[in-house]
Design a protein around this motif. Structure first.
Motif, PDB file in Angstrom:
ATOM      1  N   ALA A 177      46.362  60.412 -20.506  1.00  0.00           N
ATOM      2  CA  ALA A 177      47.513  59.745 -19.914  1.00  0.00           C
ATOM      3  C   ALA A 177      47.034  58.629 -18.989  1.00  0.00           C
ATOM      4  O   ALA A 177      45.909  58.685 -18.473  1.00  0.00           O
ATOM      5  N   PRO A 178      47.836  57.614 -18.790  1.00  0.00           N
ATOM      6  CA  PRO A 178      47.422  56.469 -17.956  1.00  0.00           C
ATOM      7  C   PRO A 178      46.925  56.905 -16.583  1.00  0.00           C
ATOM      8  O   PRO A 178      47.638  57.601 -15.846  1.00  0.00           O
ATOM      9  N   GLY A 179      45.703  56.545 -16.266  1.00  0.00           N
ATOM     10  CA  GLY A 179      45.124  56.865 -14.969  1.00  0.00           C
ATOM     11  C   GLY A 179      44.776  58.325 -14.770  1.00  0.00           C
ATOM     12  O   GLY A 179      44.437  58.729 -13.647  1.00  0.00           O
ATOM     13  N   LYS A 180      44.843  59.123 -15.834  1.00  0.00           N
ATOM     14  CA  LYS A 180      44.586  60.565 -15.716  1.00  0.00           C
ATOM     15  C   LYS A 180      43.333  60.965 -16.487  1.00  0.00           C
ATOM     16  O   LYS A 180      42.638  60.123 -17.058  1.00  0.00           O
ATOM     17  N   GLY A 181      43.064  62.267 -16.508  1.00  0.00           N
ATOM     18  CA  GLY A 181      41.878  62.781 -17.156  1.00  0.00           C
ATOM     19  C   GLY A 181      42.079  63.059 -18.641  1.00  0.00           C
ATOM     20  O   GLY A 181      43.138  62.786 -19.211  1.00  0.00           O
ATOM     21  N   LEU A 182      41.045  63.607 -19.252  1.00  0.00           N
ATOM     22  CA  LEU A 182      41.064  63.923 -20.674  1.00  0.00           C
ATOM     23  C   LEU A 182      41.760  65.251 -20.930  1.00  0.00           C
ATOM     24  O   LEU A 182      41.616  66.194 -20.152  1.00  0.00           O
ATOM     25  N   GLU A 183      42.497  65.309 -22.036  1.00  0.00           N
ATOM     26  CA  GLU A 183      43.149  66.551 -22.455  1.00  0.00           C
ATOM     27  C   GLU A 183      42.956  66.711 -23.958  1.00  0.00           C
ATOM     28  O   GLU A 183      43.395  65.858 -24.749  1.00  0.00           O
ATOM     29  N   TRP A 184      42.328  67.799 -24.359  1.00  0.00           N
ATOM     30  CA  TRP A 184      42.194  68.114 -25.776  1.00  0.00           C
ATOM     31  C   TRP A 184      43.577  68.478 -26.326  1.00  0.00           C
ATOM     32  O   TRP A 184      44.342  69.183 -25.676  1.00  0.00           O
ATOM     33  N   VAL A 185      43.877  67.976 -27.524  1.00  0.00           N
ATOM     34  CA  VAL A 185      45.210  68.184 -28.099  1.00  0.00           C
ATOM     35  C   VAL A 185      45.169  69.140 -29.290  1.00  0.00           C
ATOM     36  O   VAL A 185      45.943  70.092 -29.364  1.00  0.00           O
ATOM     37  N   ALA A 186      44.267  68.870 -30.236  1.00  0.00           N
ATOM     38  CA  ALA A 186      44.263  69.676 -31.459  1.00  0.00           C
ATOM     39  C   ALA A 186      42.927  69.561 -32.177  1.00  0.00           C
ATOM     40  O   ALA A 186      42.194  68.580 -31.999  1.00  0.00           O
ATOM     41  N   ASN A 187      42.651  70.578 -32.983  1.00  0.00           N
ATOM     42  CA  ASN A 187      41.438  70.629 -33.797  1.00  0.00           C
ATOM     43  C   ASN A 187      41.789  71.106 -35.191  1.00  0.00           C
ATOM     44  O   ASN A 187      42.683  71.946 -35.363  1.00  0.00           O
ATOM     45  N   GLY A 241      41.091  77.332 -27.108  1.00  0.00           N
ATOM     46  CA  GLY A 241      41.096  75.884 -27.187  1.00  0.00           C
ATOM     47  C   GLY A 241      40.064  75.297 -26.250  1.00  0.00           C
ATOM     48  O   GLY A 241      39.410  76.006 -25.487  1.00  0.00           O
ATOM     49  N   VAL A 242      39.927  73.983 -26.332  1.00  0.00           N
ATOM     50  CA  VAL A 242      38.992  73.255 -25.478  1.00  0.00           C
ATOM     51  C   VAL A 242      39.662  72.937 -24.149  1.00  0.00           C
ATOM     52  O   VAL A 242      40.848  72.575 -24.108  1.00  0.00           O
ATOM     53  N   VAL A 243      38.927  73.092 -23.083  1.00  0.00           N
ATOM     54  CA  VAL A 243      39.429  72.731 -21.764  1.00  0.00           C
ATOM     55  C   VAL A 243      38.485  71.713 -21.119  1.00  0.00           C
ATOM     56  O   VAL A 243      37.259  71.808 -21.267  1.00  0.00           O
ATOM     57  N   PHE A 244      39.079  70.743 -20.433  1.00  0.00           N
ATOM     58  CA  PHE A 244      38.320  69.733 -19.704  1.00  0.00           C
ATOM     59  C   PHE A 244      38.506  69.939 -18.205  1.00  0.00           C
ATOM     60  O   PHE A 244      39.554  70.441 -17.762  1.00  0.00           O
ATOM     61  N   GLY A 245      37.522  69.499 -17.439  1.00  0.00           N
ATOM     62  CA  GLY A 245      37.706  69.390 -16.009  1.00  0.00           C
ATOM     63  C   GLY A 245      38.560  68.168 -15.704  1.00  0.00           C
ATOM     64  O   GLY A 245      38.783  67.325 -16.573  1.00  0.00           O
ATOM     65  N   GLY A 246      39.019  68.077 -14.472  1.00  0.00           N
ATOM     66  CA  GLY A 246      39.890  66.974 -14.090  1.00  0.00           C
ATOM     67  C   GLY A 246      39.177  65.636 -13.963  1.00  0.00           C
ATOM     68  O   GLY A 246      39.825  64.591 -13.860  1.00  0.00           O
ATOM     69  N   GLY A 247      37.855  65.674 -13.968  1.00  0.00           N
ATOM     70  CA  GLY A 247      37.086  64.442 -13.882  1.00  0.00           C
ATOM     71  C   GLY A 247      36.623  64.134 -12.472  1.00  0.00           C
ATOM     72  O   GLY A 247      37.301  64.457 -11.492  1.00  0.00           O
ATOM     73  N   THR A 248      35.439  63.532 -12.373  1.00  0.00           N
ATOM     74  CA  THR A 248      34.870  63.108 -11.095  1.00  0.00           C
ATOM     75  C   THR A 248      34.526  61.636 -11.176  1.00  0.00           C
ATOM     76  O   THR A 248      33.785  61.222 -12.077  1.00  0.00           O
ATOM     77  N   LYS A 249      35.075  60.863 -10.265  1.00  0.00           N
ATOM     78  CA  LYS A 249      34.790  59.427 -10.226  1.00  0.00           C
ATOM     79  C   LYS A 249      33.555  59.216  -9.359  1.00  0.00           C
ATOM     80  O   LYS A 249      33.567  59.498  -8.158  1.00  0.00           O
ATOM     81  N   LEU A 250      32.477  58.739  -9.981  1.00  0.00           N
ATOM     82  CA  LEU A 250      31.231  58.507  -9.277  1.00  0.00           C
ATOM     83  C   LEU A 250      31.132  57.055  -8.838  1.00  0.00           C
ATOM     84  O   LEU A 250      31.258  56.140  -9.658  1.00  0.00           O
ATOM     85  N   THR A 251      30.906  56.876  -7.552  1.00  0.00           N
ATOM     86  CA  THR A 251      30.704  55.544  -6.995  1.00  0.00           C
ATOM     87  C   THR A 251      29.251  55.408  -6.556  1.00  0.00           C
ATOM     88  O   THR A 251      28.735  56.271  -5.833  1.00  0.00           O
ATOM     89  N   TYR A 260      43.993  74.373 -34.383  1.00  0.00           N
ATOM     90  CA  TYR A 260      44.163  74.877 -33.031  1.00  0.00           C
ATOM     91  C   TYR A 260      44.848  73.793 -32.204  1.00  0.00           C
ATOM     92  O   TYR A 260      44.604  72.603 -32.409  1.00  0.00           O
ATOM     93  N   TYR A 261      45.706  74.230 -31.274  1.00  0.00           N
ATOM     94  CA  TYR A 261      46.473  73.282 -30.462  1.00  0.00           C
ATOM     95  C   TYR A 261      46.492  73.698 -28.997  1.00  0.00           C
ATOM     96  O   TYR A 261      46.458  74.890 -28.669  1.00  0.00           O
ATOM     97  N   VAL A 262      46.612  72.716 -28.131  1.00  0.00           N
ATOM     98  CA  VAL A 262      46.886  73.010 -26.728  1.00  0.00           C
ATOM     99  C   VAL A 262      48.332  73.515 -26.643  1.00  0.00           C
ATOM    100  O   VAL A 262      49.187  73.096 -27.434  1.00  0.00           O
ATOM    101  N   ASP A 263      48.601  74.411 -25.735  1.00  0.00           N
ATOM    102  CA  ASP A 263      49.918  75.047 -25.660  1.00  0.00           C
ATOM    103  C   ASP A 263      51.062  74.035 -25.547  1.00  0.00           C
ATOM    104  O   ASP A 263      52.136  74.234 -26.119  1.00  0.00           O
ATOM    105  N   SER A 264      50.836  72.957 -24.833  1.00  0.00           N
ATOM    106  CA  SER A 264      51.920  72.014 -24.553  1.00  0.00           C
ATOM    107  C   SER A 264      52.424  71.260 -25.780  1.00  0.00           C
ATOM    108  O   SER A 264      53.490  70.640 -25.729  1.00  0.00           O
TER     109      SER A 264
END
Lengths: 110, 119
Positions: free
Chosen positions: B40-50, A98-108, B59-63
């Motif tokens: 999610a609010p105030g959080k990062g990106l999460e791929w869900v499905a393709n 599957g696709v994985v993302f990083g947690g993100g970086t906030k750039l100021t 394809y799916y994320v495990d969760s």
């Protein structure tokens, strides 16, 4: 906890150069292309770098990507105030399938 | 102009179901894999499905495996996400995204639709 590790924040002054790192492993960054996204406040993400180091049409050449082993980097030169955003790395993970993302970086931009 | 527009978000109780839709236009829908990515609010990106172009591989994320189902209707240029057994942690903005299967080359994103799971 993200599979890819990015610093939560970065800052630099206008006109300078900043680098954002993205650390992974042999099943993701070590084996696949890396992609970078820019997310301006309140908007959807935008593709910034594809195939590790290629810029889509319309992305300024101030943005560049690179990879070494299991780590990747995004460099932004000639910083502008409009570059202030969240930046995410992403890749395919062969183990997770599957696709994985990083947690993100906030750039100021100071 | 390439465009993807999500709909179907809303408030749902834990354990409930919701079906998201995405209407695609401006490109040959059958030439592209499609994805759902959430934030999610105030959080990062999460791929869900393709889902691949012909709809025969997903394809799916495990969760979300076993709870969410991605599907597409190619003649209607539409993408769907059926979400069952929703949990509070599924609360997020869900984006419909055009992109490859084995590479997150996500070049077109919708504006997103908010799903809130709460009692």
């Amino acid at each position: 906890q993200s599979v890819l590790t990015q610093p939560p924040s970065a800052s630099e002054t206008p006109g300078q150069r900043v680098t954002i790192s993205c650390s992974g492993g042999t099943s993701n960054i070590g084996a696949n292309y890396v992609y970078w996204y820019q997310q301006l406040p309140g908007t959807a993400p935008k593709l910034l770098i594809r195939l590790t180091n290629q810029r889509p049409s319309g992305v300024p050449d101030r943005f560049s990507g690179s990879k070494s082993g299991t780590s990747a980097s995004l460099a932004i030169s000639g910083l502008r105030s409009e570059d202030e955003a969240d930046y995410y790395c992403a890749t395919w993970d062969d183990s997770l399938v599957g696709v994985v993302f990083g947690g993100g970086t906030k750039l100021t931009v100071l | 102009e390439v465009q993807v527009v999500e709909s179907g978000g809303g408030l749902v109780q834990p354990g409930g179901s919701l079906r998201l839709s995405c209407a695609a236009s401006g490109f040959i829908f059958t030439s592209y894999s499609m994805n759902w990515v959430r934030q999610a609010p105030g959080k990062g990106l999460e791929w869900v499905a393709n889902i691949k172009q012909d709809g025969n591989e997903q394809y799916y994320v495990d969760s979300v495996k076993g709870r969410f189902t991605i599907s597409r209707d190619n003649p209607r240029n539409s993408l769907f996400l059926q979400m069952n057994s929703l949990k509070v942690e599924d609360t997020a903005v869900y984006y419909c995204v055009r992109g490859d299967t084995y590479h997150p080359d996500f070049d077109s994103w919708g504006q997103g639709t908010l799903v809130t799971v709460s009692s």
